[in-house]
Write a protein that holds these residues in place. Structure first.
Motif, PDB file in Angstrom:
ATOM      1  N   SER A   1      -2.674   1.967  -3.741  1.00 62.23           N
ATOM      2  CA  SER A   1      -1.729   2.348  -2.696  1.00 62.23           C
ATOM      3  C   SER A   1      -1.366   1.147  -1.826  1.00 62.23           C
ATOM      4  O   SER A   1      -0.195   0.947  -1.498  1.00 62.23           O
ATOM      5  CB  SER A   1      -2.369   3.450  -1.857  1.00 62.23           C
ATOM      6  OG  SER A   1      -1.392   4.220  -1.249  1.00 62.23           O
ATOM      7  N   VAL A   2      -2.383   0.349  -1.470  1.00 56.94           N
ATOM      8  CA  VAL A   2      -2.109  -0.842  -0.666  1.00 56.94           C
ATOM      9  C   VAL A   2      -1.225  -1.809  -1.462  1.00 56.94           C
ATOM     10  O   VAL A   2      -0.241  -2.340  -0.935  1.00 56.94           O
ATOM     11  CB  VAL A   2      -3.423  -1.535  -0.235  1.00 56.94           C
ATOM     12  CG1 VAL A   2      -3.123  -2.852   0.462  1.00 56.94           C
ATOM     13  CG2 VAL A   2      -4.225  -0.639   0.678  1.00 56.94           C
TER      14      VAL A   2
ATOM     15  N   LEU B   1      -0.198   0.440   5.437  1.00 57.10           N
ATOM     16  CA  LEU B   1      -0.866  -0.856   5.651  1.00 57.10           C
ATOM     17  C   LEU B   1      -0.253  -1.898   4.716  1.00 57.10           C
ATOM     18  O   LEU B   1       0.082  -3.010   5.126  1.00 57.10           O
ATOM     19  CB  LEU B   1      -2.366  -0.705   5.393  1.00 57.10           C
ATOM     20  CG  LEU B   1      -3.200  -1.978   5.487  1.00 57.10           C
ATOM     21  CD1 LEU B   1      -3.394  -2.347   6.946  1.00 57.10           C
ATOM     22  CD2 LEU B   1      -4.540  -1.801   4.797  1.00 57.10           C
TER      23      LEU B   1
ATOM     24  N   LEU C   1      -6.774   4.120  -3.362  1.00 58.08           N
ATOM     25  CA  LEU C   1      -6.439   3.464  -2.101  1.00 58.08           C
ATOM     26  C   LEU C   1      -6.012   2.016  -2.336  1.00 58.08           C
ATOM     27  O   LEU C   1      -5.063   1.527  -1.723  1.00 58.08           O
ATOM     28  CB  LEU C   1      -7.624   3.518  -1.129  1.00 58.08           C
ATOM     29  CG  LEU C   1      -7.956   4.917  -0.594  1.00 58.08           C
ATOM     30  CD1 LEU C   1      -9.121   4.861   0.370  1.00 58.08           C
ATOM     31  CD2 LEU C   1      -6.746   5.541   0.086  1.00 58.08           C
TER      32      LEU C   1
ATOM     33  N   ASP D   1      -4.057   8.044   1.394  1.00 53.93           N
ATOM     34  CA  ASP D   1      -3.328   7.169   0.466  1.00 53.93           C
ATOM     35  C   ASP D   1      -2.019   6.701   1.109  1.00 53.93           C
ATOM     36  O   ASP D   1      -1.615   5.553   0.921  1.00 53.93           O
ATOM     37  CB  ASP D   1      -3.079   7.820  -0.900  1.00 53.93           C
ATOM     38  CG  ASP D   1      -2.875   9.318  -0.842  1.00 53.93           C
ATOM     39  OD1 ASP D   1      -3.582   9.973  -0.071  1.00 53.93           O
ATOM     40  OD2 ASP D   1      -2.013   9.821  -1.567  1.00 53.93           O
TER      41      ASP D   1
ATOM     42  N   ALA E   1      -2.894   3.969   3.614  1.00 59.32           N
ATOM     43  CA  ALA E   1      -3.133   2.711   2.904  1.00 59.32           C
ATOM     44  C   ALA E   1      -1.805   2.086   2.491  1.00 59.32           C
ATOM     45  O   ALA E   1      -1.612   0.866   2.575  1.00 59.32           O
ATOM     46  CB  ALA E   1      -4.003   2.968   1.670  1.00 59.32           C
TER      47      ALA E   1
END
Lengths: 196, 418
Positions: free
Chosen positions: B362-363, A129, B359, A123, A126
């Motif tokens: 999270s991005v 990113l 995820l 997490d 991510a």
């Protein structure tokens, strides 16, 4: 010796890099041992079940503030030579508000995401990113969309001491009082919400 | 499996061979594997840039057209030097961390192994010589986890690496008078030469010499077959089988109490201000690494860019916050190690969402945060903490707005973390 040493003694840029490495090391060490490798713990401050983020930030502000005040009062540190953010009040307000929302979505801030990512959290990877994408959007769109958004609400005073004409130590004491008053309260709150 | 083979190095029966071939045994710790491939990257970079840096006609040993290629890749000689120093400093830092924090668990046992020379090691070297030079059919004596040749190479590396680091720092940061710096150059060069001699054998063995193939893959996965271990490192295999080298299990430590953690962080922040005049920061790391990557493709466009150009400086990676970021990673790993925590891949999330949702969120969170740091010019570290301690109005407004935004979002999106 009077600090900041790098500026006063005219150390080389390479020395500054070495110092950054060492300071970063202890910074990372502190973040990890605070438990900030866990997004659950970090998000806890907004969901009221773990106030570690709040306590560590305020603990850090008060203790660093005391040390800076003490050393500049006895002449060990030239406060005027410290570098920190200029006062773009509106930009900080907008940025901070958005930042808080992103924090809840992702469960990290930039420093802690780095800490968590190197300990194996997907997490956090991510999130990193996402940070690169977010910064990239800003960098690329800066010229025609966001120009000036980071320089809103400029005032010339760089500190609250100048702005309100209050001595440094008084502000530290106020922050300390906030700590003393709020810590028992948040501890009660987190106890209540932890069980849920 | 016969019990005798646990006591003595004997030829195996075909059944035993099959049995051992199918069993895996752990040879390298994950930290060793990481360090090994990190070293490969460093040595490639440093050898290429280092060789191209040798301008004196007395020392130059690679053809001019090869140095021209490196010059072409890096643009200017200053860039080659910067890269060489940058990678070298990072390398030294990682190795010093490894030495400091891995002393008890990794380095001391390894040093003991490589400097503990037995008759079997000497015999191994003799046998190898007979095989290679005299073309005899030979039978190798039983070996430890490193064989005689590997020990010899490891000894050279263990002695030369500190020499390379010390002389490198003397050259890079002009720590001594010019006459002594010239000596440092020669010693640096000679030490590297010794390691390279061993490296050439090391790389030949790993990549081209068929019997060692399994050892090569062992350096990627950390595991080798018991058959390989039996044949190449019998004494190591026996120790493992008898359970003599089981590492002690250490109790994981609890996190620091938040008040102690806060004071510790405050002291770190104070020292940052006292030593350098700058506070702590993290978002700059991301901004500058991004610019460095973009700049590799279009340096002129990035330098001339109204926003990014401002962050270019001397060179985007030659920067306070970038090095702080690297230090932060090192400190994190050290803390994890000291707290006896294990590295593990994981996804942390609230109970009500799936891993994939986590995820994606999270991005999205990262994008919002990344963008927000550019508006505010900093993040929790630089604005809230470092700005908060010196009572900068932006810092405090940032922090209050952060909590306001956070609590609002948490109220609306209760599902995320409940």
């Amino acid at each position: 010796m009077i600090g900041p040493l790098y500026k006063i003694l005219g150390w080389s840029h390479g020395t500054l890099m070495l110092l950054a490495l060492i300071i970063g090391f202890f910074f990372g060490y502190a973040l990890y041992r605070s438990g900030f490798y866990s997004s659950k713990k970090l998000a806890g401050v907004f969901y009221l079940y773990d106030f570690a983020v709040y306590k560590v930030i305020f603990g850090g502000i008060v203790s660093a503030g005391l040390l800076i005040w003490l050393s500049s009062t006895i002449g060990l540190l030239k406060f005027d030579m410290l570098t920190f953010h200029p006062s773009y009040l509106l930009s900080s307000l907008i940025g901070g508000f958005l930042f808080g929302i992103g924090f809840v979505f992702g469960g990290f801030c930039p420093g802690t995401s780095l800490v968590s990512a190197v300990t194996g959290s997907f997490d956090a990877m991510a999130f990193i990113l996402g940070i690169y994408v977010g910064i990239g959007i800003w960098d690329i769109g800066y010229s025609w969309l966001f120009k000036g958004l980071n320089h809103l609400g400029k005032i010339k005073e760089k500190t609250l001491m100048e702005l309100w004409n209050i001595p440094y130590i008084v502000l530290i004491i106020i922050a300390f009082v906030i700590v003393v008053v709020t810590f028992p309260i948040v501890m009660k709150v987190e106890k209540k919400f932890k069980d849920e | 499996m016969r019990n005798e083979i646990l006591e003595q190095y004997l030829p195996l029966t075909p059944e035993e061979k099959e049995e051992l071939k199918n069993k895996k045994i752990k040879k390298h710790h994950v930290a060793t594997v990481f360090l090994h491939w990190f070293n490969l990257f460093v040595w490639i970079t440093e050898l290429i840039t280092g060789a191209a840096l040798i301008v004196s006609i007395n020392y130059r040993f690679i053809p001019k057209f090869l140095t021209d290629i490196v010059d072409g890749v890096y643009g200017t000689r200053a860039n080659i030097i910067k890269t060489h120093i940058f990678v070298g400093v990072i390398w030294a830092f990682v190795l010093i961390l490894y030495a400091l924090f891995g002393w008890r668990r990794y380095l001391k046992p390894t040093l003991k192994q490589i400097f503990f020379i037995t008759k079997d090691d000497i015999d191994w070297l003799k046998t190898k010589f007979e095989e290679v030079a005299l073309n005899k059919k030979v039978h190798y004596p039983p070996q430890d986890s490193y064989n005689g040749g590997q020990k010899l190479f490891a000894q050279v590396v263990a002695i030369m690496v500190p020499v390379i680091i010390v002389t490198g720092f003397i050259m890079a940061f002009h720590l001594l008078p010019p006459a002594l710096i010239r000596w440092a150059i020669i010693i640096h060069f000679g030490a590297v030469g010794l390691v390279v001699m061993g490296l050439s054998v090391h790389i030949y063995m790993a990549l081209l010499y068929p019997p060692e193939q399994e050892g090569f893959f062992g350096m990627i996965t950390g595991y080798i077959s018991e058959y390989f271990a039996y044949h190449h490192h019998y004494k190591f295999w026996r120790k493992k089988k008898k359970g003599l080298d089981a590492p002690p299990e250490l109790e994981p430590k609890k996190d620091w109490g938040p008040i102690f953690a806060g004071i510790f962080l405050g002291v770190v922040l104070f020292f940052s201000y006292y030593l350098t005049g700058f506070g702590l920061g993290a978002s700059g790391f991301f901004q500058r690494t991004l610019i460095a990557v973009l700049g590799a493709f279009a340096p002129e466009a990035v330098k001339a860019h109204p926003y990014m150009g401002h962050y270019w400086g001397v060179y985007p990676l030659w920067n306070f916050l970038v090095f702080m970021g690297f230090g932060l990673v090192g400190g994190t790993l050290a803390a994890m190690f000291f707290a006896h925590h294990k590295f593990r891949f994981r996804i942390e999330r609230g109970k009500n969402i799936t891993d994939i949702q986590r995820l994606v969120l999270s991005v999205i969170g990262g994008i919002i945060v990344g963008f927000a740091t550019r508006i505010a010019g900093g993040c929790t570290s630089s604005q809230a903490l470092s700005g908060g301690a010196v009572f900068s109005p932006s810092g405090w407004i940032f922090m209050l707005a952060l909590f306001a935004g956070g609590y609002l979002a948490a109220f609306i999106f209760r599902r995320f973390w409940k």
